[in-house]
Scaffold this motif. Structure first.
Motif, short mmCIF file in Angstrom:
data_model
loop_
_atom_site.label_atom_id
_atom_site.label_comp_id
_atom_site.label_asym_id
_atom_site.label_seq_id
_atom_site.Cartn_x
_atom_site.Cartn_y
_atom_site.Cartn_z
N MET A 1 0.85 -1.17 0.00
CA MET A 1 0.00 0.00 0.00
C MET A 1 0.89 1.23 0.00
N PRO A 2 0.65 2.17 -0.88
CA PRO A 2 1.48 3.37 -0.94
C PRO A 2 1.23 4.28 0.26
N ILE A 3 2.24 5.08 0.56
CA ILE A 3 2.09 6.10 1.61
C ILE A 3 2.35 7.46 0.97
N ASN A 4 1.85 8.52 1.61
CA ASN A 4 2.07 9.84 1.03
C ASN A 4 3.51 10.27 1.26
N ILE A 5 3.97 11.17 0.45
CA ILE A 5 5.38 11.57 0.46
C ILE A 5 5.76 12.26 1.76
N ARG A 6 4.82 12.95 2.38
CA ARG A 6 5.11 13.61 3.66
C ARG A 6 5.46 12.58 4.72
N ARG A 7 4.67 11.51 4.79
CA ARG A 7 4.98 10.44 5.75
C ARG A 7 6.32 9.81 5.40
N PHE A 8 6.56 9.59 4.12
CA PHE A 8 7.82 9.03 3.67
C PHE A 8 9.01 9.86 4.13
N GLU A 9 8.91 11.17 3.98
CA GLU A 9 10.03 12.07 4.30
C GLU A 9 10.18 12.33 5.79
N GLU A 10 9.09 12.28 6.55
CA GLU A 10 9.15 12.71 7.95
C GLU A 10 9.20 11.56 8.96
N SER A 11 8.85 10.37 8.55
CA SER A 11 8.80 9.24 9.48
C SER A 11 10.18 8.62 9.66
N PRO A 12 10.48 8.15 10.87
CA PRO A 12 11.73 7.41 11.06
C PRO A 12 11.67 6.09 10.29
N PRO A 13 12.80 5.59 9.81
CA PRO A 13 12.81 4.38 8.99
C PRO A 13 12.09 3.19 9.64
N GLU A 14 12.21 3.03 10.96
CA GLU A 14 11.57 1.89 11.61
C GLU A 14 10.05 1.94 11.55
N ASP A 15 9.47 3.11 11.28
CA ASP A 15 8.02 3.24 11.13
C ASP A 15 7.57 3.00 9.70
N LEU A 16 8.50 2.77 8.80
CA LEU A 16 8.16 2.63 7.38
C LEU A 16 8.36 1.21 6.87
N ARG A 17 8.07 0.26 7.69
CA ARG A 17 8.19 -1.13 7.27
C ARG A 17 6.87 -1.58 6.65
N ALA A 18 6.95 -2.18 5.50
CA ALA A 18 5.74 -2.68 4.83
C ALA A 18 5.23 -3.90 5.57
N SER A 19 3.94 -4.05 5.62
CA SER A 19 3.36 -5.24 6.24
C SER A 19 3.31 -6.34 5.22
N GLY A 20 2.78 -7.49 5.61
CA GLY A 20 2.64 -8.58 4.66
C GLY A 20 3.90 -9.41 4.51
N ARG A 21 4.60 -9.66 5.59
CA ARG A 21 5.80 -10.48 5.51
C ARG A 21 5.45 -11.91 5.15
N THR A 22 6.41 -12.59 4.56
CA THR A 22 6.22 -13.99 4.20
C THR A 22 6.30 -14.86 5.45
N ASN A 23 5.86 -16.11 5.32
CA ASN A 23 5.95 -17.05 6.43
C ASN A 23 7.40 -17.24 6.87
N ALA A 24 8.30 -17.30 5.90
CA ALA A 24 9.72 -17.46 6.23
C ALA A 24 10.23 -16.28 7.04
N GLU A 25 9.82 -15.08 6.65
CA GLU A 25 10.24 -13.89 7.39
C GLU A 25 9.69 -13.90 8.80
N GLU A 26 8.43 -14.29 8.94
CA GLU A 26 7.80 -14.34 10.27
C GLU A 26 8.53 -15.32 11.18
N ILE A 27 8.77 -16.52 10.68
CA ILE A 27 9.41 -17.56 11.49
C ILE A 27 10.86 -17.20 11.79
N LEU A 28 11.59 -16.73 10.80
CA LEU A 28 12.98 -16.36 11.01
C LEU A 28 13.10 -15.22 12.02
N SER A 29 12.25 -14.23 11.91
CA SER A 29 12.26 -13.12 12.86
C SER A 29 11.96 -13.59 14.27
#
Length: 108
Positions: A1-29
């Motif tokens: 899902m896209p985000i607006n450019i203001r959020r992109f520019e002003e948010s800290p990187p840790e707040d800009l993680r896309a959801s929808g991780r794969t099962n492998a990512e979930e388990i490995l994490s």
């Protein structure tokens, strides 16, 4: 899902993680978050909400790649696994596939 450019520019990187991780990512994490623990597939399923039937397959594939190890019924992160690099690569590949689509190699 896209985000607006203001959020992109002003948010800290840790707040800009896309959801929808794969099962492998979930388990490995999950396993990487407790490197001093080992879990059964049932415990991994309950902690990650990855479908019970998918957990074993994902665990085996991650072990084949040298990211996990297991003894008996228990699974743990591999001692020498570079989890951050792997998760970053998985995320990048997923994002590229979502944006560009999956190439149809049958046309070759």
């Amino acid at each position: 899902m896209p985000i607006n450019i203001r959020r992109f520019e002003e948010s800290p990187p840790e707040d800009l993680r896309a959801s929808g991780r794969t099962n492998a990512e979930e388990i490995l994490s999950f396993l990487a978050s407790s490197p001093d623990q080992a879990y059964t597939p049932k415990e991994i399923h309950e902690a990650t909400e990855v479908k019970r039937g998918s957990v074993g397959v994902v665990l085996s594939r991650l072990e084949e790649r040298g990211l996990l190890r297991h003894r008996g019924d228990y699974w743990a992160i591999a001692a020498d696994a570079d989890v951050e690099k792997t998760l970053s690569s998985m995320s990048t590949a997923r994002a590229a596939s979502e944006r560009l689509g999956v190439e149809d190699t049958d046309e070759w």
